[in-house]
Design an enzyme around this catalytic site. Structure first.
Site, PDB file in Angstrom:
ATOM      1  N   HIS A  51     -20.759 -14.488  -4.973  1.00 24.12           N
ATOM      2  CA  HIS A  51     -19.631 -14.867  -4.104  1.00 24.12           C
ATOM      3  C   HIS A  51     -19.937 -16.115  -3.263  1.00 24.12           C
ATOM      4  O   HIS A  51     -19.026 -16.744  -2.743  1.00 24.12           O
ATOM      5  CB  HIS A  51     -19.143 -13.683  -3.254  1.00 24.12           C
ATOM      6  CG  HIS A  51     -19.977 -13.383  -2.049  1.00 24.12           C
ATOM      7  ND1 HIS A  51     -21.143 -12.666  -2.129  1.00 24.12           N
ATOM      8  CD2 HIS A  51     -19.822 -13.700  -0.742  1.00 24.12           C
ATOM      9  CE1 HIS A  51     -21.655 -12.558  -0.919  1.00 24.12           C
ATOM     10  NE2 HIS A  51     -20.872 -13.165  -0.051  1.00 24.12           N
ATOM     11  N   ARG A  81     -13.831   7.833  -9.803  1.00 25.93           N
ATOM     12  CA  ARG A  81     -14.181   9.184 -10.250  1.00 25.93           C
ATOM     13  C   ARG A  81     -13.366  10.232  -9.510  1.00 25.93           C
ATOM     14  O   ARG A  81     -12.987  11.252 -10.067  1.00 25.93           O
ATOM     15  CB  ARG A  81     -15.661   9.447  -9.947  1.00 25.93           C
ATOM     16  CG  ARG A  81     -16.527   9.369 -11.161  1.00 25.93           C
ATOM     17  CD  ARG A  81     -17.958   9.516 -10.767  1.00 25.93           C
ATOM     18  NE  ARG A  81     -18.242   8.675  -9.588  1.00 25.93           N
ATOM     19  CZ  ARG A  81     -19.439   8.428  -9.098  1.00 25.93           C
ATOM     20  NH1 ARG A  81     -20.495   8.957  -9.648  1.00 25.93           N
ATOM     21  NH2 ARG A  81     -19.620   7.643  -8.046  1.00 25.93           N
ATOM     22  N   LYS A 138     -26.162 -14.990  12.730  1.00 27.98           N
ATOM     23  CA  LYS A 138     -25.603 -14.959  11.371  1.00 27.98           C
ATOM     24  C   LYS A 138     -25.271 -16.390  10.991  1.00 27.98           C
ATOM     25  O   LYS A 138     -24.435 -17.026  11.627  1.00 27.98           O
ATOM     26  CB  LYS A 138     -24.349 -14.087  11.299  1.00 27.98           C
ATOM     27  CG  LYS A 138     -23.733 -14.086   9.900  1.00 27.98           C
ATOM     28  CD  LYS A 138     -22.799 -12.914   9.660  1.00 27.98           C
ATOM     29  CE  LYS A 138     -22.024 -13.048   8.350  1.00 27.98           C
ATOM     30  NZ  LYS A 138     -22.794 -12.826   7.132  1.00 27.98           N
ATOM     31  N   ASP A 177     -31.516  -9.148  -3.462  1.00 26.91           N
ATOM     32  CA  ASP A 177     -30.160  -9.070  -2.901  1.00 26.91           C
ATOM     33  C   ASP A 177     -29.602 -10.458  -2.567  1.00 26.91           C
ATOM     34  O   ASP A 177     -28.408 -10.693  -2.707  1.00 26.91           O
ATOM     35  CB  ASP A 177     -30.207  -8.199  -1.633  1.00 26.91           C
ATOM     36  CG  ASP A 177     -28.828  -7.827  -1.125  1.00 26.91           C
ATOM     37  OD1 ASP A 177     -27.947  -7.523  -1.956  1.00 26.91           O
ATOM     38  OD2 ASP A 177     -28.616  -7.843   0.115  1.00 26.91           O
ATOM     39  N   LYS A 212     -22.655  -8.533  -8.852  1.00 27.01           N
ATOM     40  CA  LYS A 212     -24.092  -8.413  -8.736  1.00 27.01           C
ATOM     41  C   LYS A 212     -24.433  -7.054  -8.123  1.00 27.01           C
ATOM     42  O   LYS A 212     -23.562  -6.499  -7.450  1.00 27.01           O
ATOM     43  CB  LYS A 212     -24.677  -9.556  -7.914  1.00 27.01           C
ATOM     44  CG  LYS A 212     -24.324  -9.504  -6.422  1.00 27.01           C
ATOM     45  CD  LYS A 212     -24.999 -10.604  -5.673  1.00 27.01           C
ATOM     46  CE  LYS A 212     -26.243 -10.127  -4.961  1.00 27.01           C
ATOM     47  NZ  LYS A 212     -25.992  -9.333  -3.760  1.00 27.01           N
ATOM     48  N   LYS A 221     -32.221  -9.671   7.092  1.00 25.85           N
ATOM     49  CA  LYS A 221     -31.293  -8.853   7.891  1.00 25.85           C
ATOM     50  C   LYS A 221     -31.875  -8.757   9.305  1.00 25.85           C
ATOM     51  O   LYS A 221     -33.064  -8.973   9.517  1.00 25.85           O
ATOM     52  CB  LYS A 221     -31.198  -7.445   7.304  1.00 25.85           C
ATOM     53  CG  LYS A 221     -30.772  -7.428   5.839  1.00 25.85           C
ATOM     54  CD  LYS A 221     -29.366  -6.917   5.689  1.00 25.85           C
ATOM     55  CE  LYS A 221     -28.931  -6.876   4.245  1.00 25.85           C
ATOM     56  NZ  LYS A 221     -27.558  -7.347   4.052  1.00 25.85           N
ATOM     57  N   ASP A 237     -13.151   9.971 -15.849  1.00 26.51           N
ATOM     58  CA  ASP A 237     -14.568  10.262 -16.067  1.00 26.51           C
ATOM     59  C   ASP A 237     -15.035   9.325 -17.180  1.00 26.51           C
ATOM     60  O   ASP A 237     -14.738   9.540 -18.359  1.00 26.51           O
ATOM     61  CB  ASP A 237     -14.715  11.733 -16.467  1.00 26.51           C
ATOM     62  CG  ASP A 237     -16.150  12.057 -16.828  1.00 26.51           C
ATOM     63  OD1 ASP A 237     -17.003  11.142 -16.794  1.00 26.51           O
ATOM     64  OD2 ASP A 237     -16.415  13.228 -17.150  1.00 26.51           O
ATOM     65  N   HIS A 279     -27.835 -15.859  -4.278  1.00 28.07           N
ATOM     66  CA  HIS A 279     -27.129 -16.768  -3.370  1.00 28.07           C
ATOM     67  C   HIS A 279     -27.976 -18.003  -2.999  1.00 28.07           C
ATOM     68  O   HIS A 279     -27.497 -19.130  -3.041  1.00 28.07           O
ATOM     69  CB  HIS A 279     -26.728 -16.045  -2.081  1.00 28.07           C
ATOM     70  CG  HIS A 279     -25.924 -14.803  -2.312  1.00 28.07           C
ATOM     71  ND1 HIS A 279     -25.005 -14.680  -3.321  1.00 28.07           N
ATOM     72  CD2 HIS A 279     -25.895 -13.602  -1.667  1.00 28.07           C
ATOM     73  CE1 HIS A 279     -24.457 -13.485  -3.276  1.00 28.07           C
ATOM     74  NE2 HIS A 279     -24.980 -12.805  -2.289  1.00 28.07           N
TER      75      HIS A 279
HETATM   76  C1  BG6 Z   1     -24.201  -9.644  -0.512  1.00 33.23           C
HETATM   77  C2  BG6 Z   1     -25.391  -8.798  -0.192  1.00 33.23           C
HETATM   78  O1  BG6 Z   1     -24.316 -10.201  -1.795  1.00 33.23           O
HETATM   79  O2  BG6 Z   1     -24.088 -10.694   0.447  1.00 33.23           O
HETATM   80  C3  BG6 Z   1     -25.305  -8.256   1.233  1.00 33.23           C
HETATM   81  O3  BG6 Z   1     -25.474  -7.722  -1.101  1.00 33.23           O
HETATM   82  C4  BG6 Z   1     -25.070  -9.363   2.227  1.00 33.23           C
HETATM   83  O4  BG6 Z   1     -26.482  -7.538   1.579  1.00 33.23           O
HETATM   84  C5  BG6 Z   1     -23.901 -10.246   1.773  1.00 33.23           C
HETATM   85  O5  BG6 Z   1     -24.779  -8.786   3.486  1.00 33.23           O
HETATM   86  C6  BG6 Z   1     -23.783 -11.468   2.673  1.00 33.23           C
HETATM   87  O6  BG6 Z   1     -22.592 -12.144   2.369  1.00 33.23           O
HETATM   88  P1  BG6 Z   1     -21.872 -13.078   3.447  1.00 33.23           P
HETATM   89  O7  BG6 Z   1     -20.733 -13.675   2.705  1.00 33.23           O
HETATM   90  O8  BG6 Z   1     -21.458 -12.175   4.572  1.00 33.23           O
HETATM   91  O9  BG6 Z   1     -22.895 -14.069   3.895  1.00 33.23           O
END
Ligand code: BG6
Length: 454
Positions: free
Chosen positions: A166, A47, A322, A223, A136, A317, A84, A228
């Site tokens: 992904h 935009r 991680k 999410d 998504k 989160k 636009d 996933h």
């Molecule tokens: C995304 C979510 O699809 O995946 C995010 O919207 C999340 O909130 C992310 O942080 C996590 O992806 P990865 O590849 O870092 O595990």
């Protein structure tokens, strides 16, 4: 090396977070490794006012990359059009920039409410031969996802639609199918006679950061779990596909999704939601928000293979670590010399490994570890690079088909609906850096299980 087809990629939402953090870096890596056709172009659409020069400047400032010839050549592929999208003539202008003899690809890295107008605009401007990539979230419940799919389907056939999850681009998840179906060892024990439970965890240490406005409308179940984690579960638990073709694999995933028990009020028993302490003070989050930043669900499949086997899914989160992993916990064998504790763990991140815990004698257990990254002589690609190359190559196997996606929403929507009701248990607050809401322990404890430590 695979062929490198020429393309014009129309990237909608080119200045957005996903494009700058994931898509441009992925395209750059593919370019730097010689995987893109020399003439292929990336046309950013946004935009905000701008032109090729100012947009390239922006990429220069925003993207971490190595300076030099490859970067300069990459930037020459990138163009920018300020448009636009509420104006129909914007699409004719876009269509004119696409070369008539190459494959157009429209990547919609935008809010889902733009999916239908953009698809309509593209088709009306004569670009109905384009491949369309949908990011998504594809809707926010079953009804909205059906609506988007039906409308997009009026303009583009299913075979041209690439719905991104992904996680399907993560190499360790892809390894699970050959692991299960191309080895003699696993399939014979892959059922309720031998499996005690399956646990899938995707934990993140970061909070919502600058995405508060989006996240507060979304929550962890939409999410992460609806897409996933369910995809990870499908790869773990689906039946053997008739072949390795995209549609055969997607049929097997669909059949498994359709076998999942739907919870309504049972959500109070089988699903737990949590919120990290301090979430409501995050920017753009409602001070009285009941959005969950952690969700744990015990999923039940009515397929005969899995009778009585609990599938535990959890994601959140601000958690302790991680990681993303799948653990298949086996029932104890009638051990003769000590203890039996077979467990197969597929780790998607941070490591990409498959490990099998076995009894090793002397009352000890040992881990047989397969390091997937070390196995492959080739560079490990990040999920988005893999997926973009699949779209460019016209391969659909790593993308969700419409019926699959709707089956996933059919499972998630009644839980979300229950959580909207004032009588539903409120999200339990959990400390930052923990393993999420303590109430999740009750899910496993009820079946005599525990969340397995890492
Ligand atoms: C995304 C979510 O699809 O995946 C995010 O919207 C999340 O909130 C992310 O942080 C996590 O992806 P990865 O590849 O870092 O595990």
């Amino acid at each position: 090396m695979l062929p490198r087809p020429d393309f014009d990629l129309l990237l909608f939402g080119a200045s957005g977070d996903l494009a700058l953090r994931k898509l441009f870096p992925a395209l750059y890596r593919a370019h730097a490794h010689g995987l893109l056709h020399p003439d292929a172009r990336i046309i950013g659409i946004g935009r905000s006012a701008g032109n090729d020069h100012s947009f390239r400047q922006r990429l220069n400032e925003t993207l971490a990359r190595e300076d030099g010839h490859a970067w300069d050549a990459f930037l020459r592929r990138v163009h920018y059009i300020s448009a636009d999208l509420s104006q129909t003539d914007a699409f004719s202008a876009l269509a004119q920039t696409v070369r008539p003899d190459v494959q157009p690809i429209a990547y919609l890295s935008t809010a889902p409410d733009l999916f239908v107008p953009v698809c309509r605009g593209l088709a009306q401007a004569g670009l109905s031969r384009a491949r369309v990539v949908l990011e998504k979230p594809l809707g926010h419940d079953l009804a909205s996802s059906r609506h988007i799919n039906a409308e997009v389907g009026r303009y583009f056939p299913e075979a041209q639609i690439y719905r991104i999850d992904h996680y399907l681009g993560k190499p360790a998840l892809q390894s699970l199918l050959p692991l299960r179906f191309d080895n003699l060892f696993f399939e014979p024990v892959w059922h309720s006679g031998c499996v005690r439970s399956v646990q899938i965890t995707v934990a993140e240490t970061l909070g919502v950061g600058t995405r508060g406005a989006f996240y507060d409308r979304t929550g962890a179940l939409r999410d992460m779990v609806q897409n996933h984690l369910l995809q990870m579960l499908c790869f773990t638990a689906m039946e053997r596909p008739a072949s390795s073709d995209a549609d055969a694999v997607r049929d097997a995933k669909l059949a498994f999704l359709n076998s999942l028990r739907i919870y309504r009020h049972e959500a109070d028993i089988y699903a737990v939601r949590g919120q990290y302490a301090g979430y409501t003070a995050e920017p753009s989050v409602a001070p009285d928000s009941r959005t969950e930043t952690f969700a744990a669900v015990q999923v039940v499949s009515d397929s005969p293979r899995w009778a009585g086997v609990p599938f535990y899914l959890r994601s959140g989160k601000c958690m302790a670590q991680k990681l993303a992993q799948i653990v298949v916990d086996f029932k104890p064998a009638a051990a003769l010399f000590g203890q039996s504790a077979n467990r197969l763990t597929v780790s998607l991140q941070p490591d990409e490994t498959v490990s099998l815990r076995v009894a090793a004698g002397g009352g000890q257990t040992g881990e047989m570890v397969l390091d997937l990254a070390a196995q492959s002589p080739e560079r490990r690609m990040e999920a988005y690079e893999t997926l973009l190359l699949e779209v460019i190559g016209g391969r659909l196997a790593l993308f969700n088909r419409r019926d699959e996606l709707e089956a996933a929403w059919a499972w998630a929507t009644p839980i979300l609906a229950r959580w909207q009701e004032p009588s539903a248990p409120a999200p339990q607050i959990y400390p930052v850096g923990s393993w999420g809401a303590a109430a999740a322990d009750a899910l496993t404890a009820r079946n005599g299980d525990v969340w397995l430590p890492f």
